[in-house]
Design a protein around this motif. Structure first.
Motif, mmCIF file in Angstrom:
data_model
loop_
_atom_site.group_PDB
_atom_site.id
_atom_site.type_symbol
_atom_site.label_atom_id
_atom_site.label_comp_id
_atom_site.label_asym_id
_atom_site.label_seq_id
_atom_site.Cartn_x
_atom_site.Cartn_y
_atom_site.Cartn_z
ATOM 1 N N CYS A 55 0.808 -1.158 -0.270
ATOM 2 C CA CYS A 55 0.174 -0.171 -0.068
ATOM 3 C C CYS A 55 0.836 1.663 -0.046
ATOM 4 C CB CYS A 55 -0.972 -0.299 0.868
ATOM 5 S SG CYS A 55 -0.123 -0.342 2.717
ATOM 6 N N ASP A 83 -2.389 7.771 -8.328
ATOM 7 C CA ASP A 83 -2.788 8.860 -7.278
ATOM 8 C C ASP A 83 -2.285 8.003 -5.977
ATOM 9 O OD1 ASP A 83 -4.089 10.363 -4.454
ATOM 10 O OD2 ASP A 83 -5.462 10.544 -6.513
ATOM 11 N N THR A 85 -2.448 9.011 -2.579
ATOM 12 C CA THR A 85 -3.403 8.937 -1.824
ATOM 13 C C THR A 85 -5.200 7.557 -2.117
ATOM 14 O OG1 THR A 85 -3.212 10.796 -1.676
ATOM 15 C CG2 THR A 85 -4.793 10.480 -0.337
ATOM 16 N N ARG A 86 -5.074 7.442 -3.670
ATOM 17 C CA ARG A 86 -6.631 7.255 -3.806
ATOM 18 C C ARG A 86 -5.618 5.247 -3.560
ATOM 19 N NH1 ARG A 86 -10.477 5.318 -7.018
ATOM 20 N NH2 ARG A 86 -10.091 4.375 -8.671
ATOM 21 N N VAL A 87 -4.117 5.057 -3.739
ATOM 22 C CA VAL A 87 -3.646 4.124 -3.496
ATOM 23 C C VAL A 87 -3.977 3.179 -2.353
ATOM 24 C CG1 VAL A 87 -1.614 2.462 -3.396
ATOM 25 C CG2 VAL A 87 -1.924 3.352 -5.409
ATOM 26 N N ARG A 88 -4.299 4.498 -1.153
ATOM 27 C CA ARG A 88 -3.996 4.480 0.321
ATOM 28 C C ARG A 88 -5.688 4.195 0.800
ATOM 29 N NH1 ARG A 88 0.852 7.797 1.392
ATOM 30 N NH2 ARG A 88 2.326 7.128 0.657
ATOM 31 N N ARG A 89 -6.782 4.970 0.097
ATOM 32 C CA ARG A 89 -7.124 4.310 0.441
ATOM 33 C C ARG A 89 -8.145 3.844 -0.483
ATOM 34 N NH1 ARG A 89 -12.284 9.133 -0.885
ATOM 35 N NH2 ARG A 89 -14.346 7.756 -0.594
ATOM 36 N N ARG A 90 -7.782 2.904 -1.219
ATOM 37 C CA ARG A 90 -8.204 1.487 -1.657
ATOM 38 C C ARG A 90 -7.467 0.617 -0.968
ATOM 39 N NH1 ARG A 90 -7.859 0.898 -7.727
ATOM 40 N NH2 ARG A 90 -9.160 -0.817 -7.644
ATOM 41 N N HIS A 116 -11.582 12.600 3.298
ATOM 42 C CA HIS A 116 -11.754 13.052 2.081
ATOM 43 C C HIS A 116 -12.885 14.030 1.173
ATOM 44 C CE1 HIS A 116 -9.147 10.033 0.934
ATOM 45 N NE2 HIS A 116 -9.378 9.009 2.175
ATOM 46 N N VAL A 168 -13.198 4.167 4.802
ATOM 47 C CA VAL A 168 -13.180 4.794 3.332
ATOM 48 C C VAL A 168 -13.535 3.531 2.812
ATOM 49 C CG1 VAL A 168 -11.110 6.691 4.759
ATOM 50 C CG2 VAL A 168 -10.729 4.919 3.791
ATOM 51 N N PRO A 170 -12.343 0.127 1.788
ATOM 52 C CA PRO A 170 -10.965 -0.072 0.847
ATOM 53 C C PRO A 170 -12.173 -0.519 0.051
ATOM 54 C CG PRO A 170 -10.779 -0.582 3.234
ATOM 55 C CD PRO A 170 -12.299 0.413 3.128
ATOM 56 N N GLU A 171 -10.925 -2.059 -1.132
ATOM 57 C CA GLU A 171 -11.825 -2.738 -1.302
ATOM 58 C C GLU A 171 -10.354 -3.864 -0.927
ATOM 59 O OE1 GLU A 171 -10.696 -2.408 -5.706
ATOM 60 O OE2 GLU A 171 -10.954 -0.294 -4.805
#
Ligand SMILES: Nc1ncnc2c1ncn2[C@@H]1O[C@H](COP(=O)(O)OP(=O)(O)O)[C@@H](O)[C@H]1O
Ligand SMILES: [Mg+2]
Length: 255
Positions: A55, A83, A85-90, A116, A168, A170-171
């Motif tokens: 991550c 991005d 930030t988006r990786v760490r959100r997913r 977010h 948030v 995540p997946e």
């Protein structure tokens, strides 16, 4: 057992260095979607380093070099146009011994969504409720969402940190050593929770508890000295380890 053919993460030729020290060497690993994969191995094998590199959390420290690729749904999270930030959100990471923030239960769970950009109170209420329910904590805290999270028991704090990570949406959920420092009842609750969560999320769990890996995981990856020694369905690895090092580790642990 959730045995799937869908792939969520593909690790390709991943190496991680802390300064001149190589902590992970050329890891190749395919992580199935909608299942729990346990990364097992002795202390210092590189389990936490591997989780953090899934991550992009390793690079928060200076002096860390990461080589290779990690594909999330086919796209390299170390690619040039990513991005972070988006990786760490997913891909959410629950660090070893996570701490709630010194804020209310509500504000802990609402923290990520607010960051977010979620501002509406009814939307936040809904996210907080859904996340706490999913983390199997709602019934215990629903009448005291405004108390400080620091007043919760250690087991409740652990589940609160899970709720905070889930808020948030995540997946993938990376969980580093969930049993660390908890009593047996709290550990059992967390393990039950992991079994429920893998219906909705791809879970990767680092643990040095073999029994725990056996209880909650569908797939097992054995790391030794920074290298991946063996990977396969958990029941296969336990019953028929292919590598002598895996066999020694498993028998040593159970005897
Ligand atoms: N931030 C860091 N800086 C320097 N060395 C580190 C750092 N994190 C881990 N290491 C080293 O990398 C190796 C793997 O550590 P780690 O990933 O924490 O293993 P595990 O989680 O399996 O115990 C160890 O030798 C450890 O000392
Ligand atoms: Mg570790």
């Amino acid at each position: 057992m959730a045995v799937t053919n869908d792939v969520k993460l593909v690790v390709q030729d991943l190496s991680v260095y802390y300064g001149a020290f190589q902590a992970l060497t050329s890891i190749d690993l395919t992580i199935p979607s909608g299942a729990a994969t346990a990364i097992i191995g002795r202390t210092d094998a590189g389990k936490s380093s591997l989780l953090r590199s899934l991550c992009r959390m390793n690079e928060l420290w200076g002096g860390v070099t990461t080589e290779g690729r990690v594909l999330l749904d086919g796209k390299n999270i170390y690619g040039p146009d990513v991005d972070v930030t988006r990786v760490r959100r997913r891909i959410g990471l629950l660090a070893r011994r996570p701490h709630p923030f010194p804020k209310s239960v509500f504000d802990n769970v609402a923290y990520g969504p607010r960051l977010h950009g979620v501002r509406q109170r009814n939307e936040l209420d809904e996210i907080v409720k859904r996340s706490l329910k999913r983390a199997a904590l709602w019934n215990e805290v629903k009448d005291r969402l405004q108390i400080s999270a620091l007043e919760l028991s250690p087991g409740q704090k652990a589940r609160l940190c899970i709720a905070r990570a889930l808020a948030v949406e995540p997946e993938v959920l990376l969980i580093d050593d969930p049993a660390s420092n908890l009593d047996p009842v709290s550990i059992a609750k967390i393990e039950d929770l992991i079994l429920e969560l893998k219906e909705f999320y791809t879970i990767v769990l680092a643990t040095d508890g073999l029994q725990q890996a056996g209880r909650v995981s569908d797939y097992l990856a054995f790391l030794s000295e920074g290298s991946l020694v063996e990977f396969g369905p958990t029941s296969d690895v336990f019953a028929r380890p292919k590598d002598k090092r895996t066999e020694d580790y498993i028998t040593g642990r159970f005897n």
